[in-house]
Design an enzyme around this catalytic site. Structure first.
Site, PDB file in Angstrom:
ATOM      1  N   ARG A 102       0.847  -1.194   0.000  1.00 49.44           N
ATOM      2  CA  ARG A 102       0.000   0.000   0.000  1.00 49.44           C
ATOM      3  C   ARG A 102       0.877   1.237   0.000  1.00 49.44           C
ATOM      4  O   ARG A 102       1.736   1.399   0.860  1.00 49.44           O
ATOM      5  CB  ARG A 102      -0.923   0.019   1.212  1.00 49.44           C
ATOM      6  CG  ARG A 102      -1.947   1.147   1.123  1.00 49.44           C
ATOM      7  CD  ARG A 102      -3.093   0.965   2.091  1.00 49.44           C
ATOM      8  NE  ARG A 102      -2.733   1.396   3.422  1.00 49.44           N
ATOM      9  CZ  ARG A 102      -3.537   1.301   4.479  1.00 49.44           C
ATOM     10  NH1 ARG A 102      -4.713   0.733   4.358  1.00 49.44           N
ATOM     11  NH2 ARG A 102      -3.155   1.729   5.646  1.00 49.44           N
ATOM     12  N   SER A 130     -12.319  -3.823   0.777  1.00 52.26           N
ATOM     13  CA  SER A 130     -12.546  -3.361   2.145  1.00 52.26           C
ATOM     14  C   SER A 130     -14.032  -3.190   2.380  1.00 52.26           C
ATOM     15  O   SER A 130     -14.722  -2.564   1.580  1.00 52.26           O
ATOM     16  CB  SER A 130     -11.883  -1.996   2.371  1.00 52.26           C
ATOM     17  OG  SER A 130     -10.499  -2.086   2.210  1.00 52.26           O
ATOM     18  N   LYS A 156      -4.973   4.445   9.317  1.00 53.42           N
ATOM     19  CA  LYS A 156      -5.918   4.783   8.253  1.00 53.42           C
ATOM     20  C   LYS A 156      -6.965   5.716   8.821  1.00 53.42           C
ATOM     21  O   LYS A 156      -7.839   5.314   9.577  1.00 53.42           O
ATOM     22  CB  LYS A 156      -6.545   3.498   7.700  1.00 53.42           C
ATOM     23  CG  LYS A 156      -6.855   3.612   6.217  1.00 53.42           C
ATOM     24  CD  LYS A 156      -7.338   2.310   5.633  1.00 53.42           C
ATOM     25  CE  LYS A 156      -7.946   2.561   4.265  1.00 53.42           C
ATOM     26  NZ  LYS A 156      -8.527   1.369   3.685  1.00 53.42           N
TER      27      LYS A 156
END
Lengths: 208, 208
Positions: A41, A110, A139
């Site tokens: 990521r 997600s 996040k």
């Protein structure tokens, strides 16, 4: 290959946690400690840099035969021949990603609630990342999902479910009776001094 | 189709210049004013938003049979079936993009000097965006390219060359003897109150 993926200990990368250590080395240590799947990521990075990092990480995951998933960027996943893509609710939808990436590649989505989980499965997701299950610092836009919602999702969908968000050695035992296939971890591995041991320990605590 | 592209007046989008006006309307006005090619450029935007905007702009460019080029994101170009991709020196290299996007699609590459221009052509670029040719306010990392370097590039490569960066009705005449195929414009069209007239005027000044 995608039907035999082991989701037990799923590492999501964050170079910001490495304090100068190399991501390649960190990923390798994590795999040696028992990580079964790696998601690269990257945010706020040039496409060329992302591609170059992906190539390097792919060399390591291939060496250990661990699948590599690329966050969001289908083009980079295709360019480095990664094993799949992980998409969030603000990325392209799974049904569109499927057309680009083909049937053989893994698509993870997600999901923050049962509706998103069911929609993702309907659109052809191969697994779900459900969270944030605990408070998360990595996040910012993630809301918490209760253990009850996680169980509801797990009992409703038939694709593998991985919990993500704030999972650590202190709280991982809370997930053991949920029936989920795995845990997805960022800082509880990458922010640790001994990445290999941290991975080993988390896996042990989740499986025992 | 890609061998018959008209590069004369190439609009690159920037929603930040629209002062509340819709990008779709702005692109349509620009096409009605004579824009021959449109590049959708978005930065710091979610992938899903970029995709949704691309779909809307594609509907307009298709209506007028004007090619649509997507900046950087090969996956979005593929997802909306755009006519091509434009890549900068910090995006994926042209030879990699070509593998992902196929032979039929247009690949444009930004070049700041003769070396980058020759390398891009070697890697299979279909056109070059050379600049910044004049001072530019819309792209912070761009350095200026002299008219002499632009001519040198144009006389060396055999693919179409478009100049970009700070081109306005005041300076466009300086490009007329360079032999380039077109001018690429952002603010001199999108920051104008009358987008259609601004496009028409620029095209006239470049071609006359």
């Amino acid at each position: 290959m995608k039907n035999s993926v082991d989701y037990t200990l799923y590492l999501v990368t964050d170079r910001g946690l490495l304090q100068g250590r190399s991501l390649e080395k960190a990923v390798e240590e994590a795999i040696l400690g028992g990580v079964t799947l790696v998601q690269l990521r990257e945010k706020d990075i040039d496409t060329r840099d992302f591609y170059n990092i992906a190539l390097k990480i792919k060399a390591i995951t291939s060496k250990y035969n661990v699948p590599l998933i690329i966050n969001d960027r289908v083009d980079i996943a295709l360019a480095v021949d990664a094993d799949g893509v992980h998409i969030g609710q603000s990325d392209m939808e799974a049904k569109i990603v499927r057309k680009l990436i083909g049937e053989e590649k893994i698509i993870g989505v997600s999901a923050r609630n049962l509706d998103e989980a069911m929609e993702a499965e309907k659109q052809g997701a191969d697994y779900l990342g459900v969270g944030a299950i605990f408070g998360t610092t990595t996040k910012k836009d993630a809301k918490n999902v209760s253990i009850e919602e996680l169980k509801r999702i797990k009992s409703t969908v038939s694709i593998p479910v991985v919990a993500i968000g704030g999972i650590s050695k202190e709280n991982v035992s809370l997930l053991k009776d949920t029936g989920i296939e795995g845990i997805s971890v960022i800082s509880a591995i990458l922010a640790e001094e001994n990445i290999k041991e941290a991975s080993k320990n988390l896996k042990h605590l989740f499986l025992k």
